[in-house]
Design a protein around this motif. Structure first.
Motif: not given
Length: 282
Positions: A201, A205, A253-254, A257-258, A262-264, A267, A270-271
């Motif tokens: 994560r 990030s 937007d990501t 969600k982070l 959100a489920n890493l 995410l 999808s990113y």
């Protein structure tokens, strides 16, 4: 107060909706100028819902290109006390003129520490009794160079300082690899770059923040008709402004969600998929 840039931008967006935006602020530290430009954009953004700046409306694009008529940018040359009182005198008169397009006006002072003492004292009168719907943003490397009387009338945000010797080289490498692959055409090679971040994560990030910076720089350069620098240059060459703005929007937007935990794995996947689709206008 010490604050991360994305957290500050969310705070500004929330305060704009609530009508509690301060009339003056100082941004100090790494990325302060780019952050100030985005806050300026938020103040003139015409999006009715969602976070500001939306980076899609005409006002945001003008702010990004630094050509919005209700955002006045003043700066020193970098020489000692090169920021003169005449500039402040103009602003003191202009601040009482109604905005041209937006609901408020923004005055952005780059290298504010270069203001002469006379200029700071002239600005002080505006800070003490500001006109309505005005925001003053002072960008400094060191806010302590300003007069205490000025500091006492503005809200200070410390964005922290990057130490080049302590930069996370893996993040810089990830960012360069991703932006490079994004301008190519091999989808599998691009998506493979997401693998190291699916279970990390913190790495994702940091890389997300770095990519947001690149997309922002590329957007500004493209909007201004410039070629860009570093990783942004390749994006400016390969993609139109609309797609670069989409990449930035996806990253913004990501980040939300982070931060919402959100489920890493989902995410990250999808990113990267969304970035690749946006790159080709899908």
């Amino acid at each position: 107060m010490r604050i991360e840039r994305e957290a500050l931008l969310r705070e500004i967006s929330d305060r704009l909706r609530a009508g509690t935006l301060p009339h003056a602020m100082i941004l100090e530290g790494s990325g302060a100028e780019e952050t100030a430009v985005r806050i300026s954009g938020a103040c003139v953004c015409t999006e009715q819902e969602g976070d500001k700046p939306c980076m899609r409306c005409s006002a945001c694009k003008k702010a990004l290109a630094r050509i919005h008529p209700d955002i006045h940018i003043a700066s020193g040359s970098g020489s000692a006390r090169s920021f003169h009182v005449d500039e402040i005198r103009f602003i003191r008169e202009d601040a009482y003129v109604r905005p041209n397009e937006a609901a408020r006006k923004v005055y952005l002072f780059l290298r504010a520490e270069d203001m002469t003492e006379s200029a700071q004292n002239a600005l002080l009168k505006l800070l003490e009794e500001p006109p309505q719907e005005i925001l003053f943003i002072l960008v400094c490397e060191n806010a302590k160079a300003l007069l205490p009387t000025v500091l006492s009338r503005v809200q200070l945000y410390d964005l922290g300082r990057a130490d080049a010797e302590e930069e996370d080289q893996s993040v810089l490498s990830d960012c360069a690899a991703i932006t490079g692959a994004l301008t190519g055409s091999n989808e599998m090679d691009f998506l493979a770059l997401s693998a190291p971040m699916i279970a990390d994560r913190e790495r994702f990030s940091k890389t997300l923040s770095a990519l947001s910076e690149v997309f922002f720089d590329a957007s500004r350069a493209s909007a201004c008709g410039e070629s860009g620098e570093g990783p942004a240059a390749g994006l400016c060459t390969a993609l139109p402004l609309s797609r670069i703005l989409k990449l930035f929007e996806i990253s913004r937007d990501t980040r939300e969600k982070l931060d919402a935990n959100a489920n890493l794995a989902l995410l990250v996947t999808s990113y990267f998929s969304a970035l690749y689709a946006a790159r080709f206008g899908l």
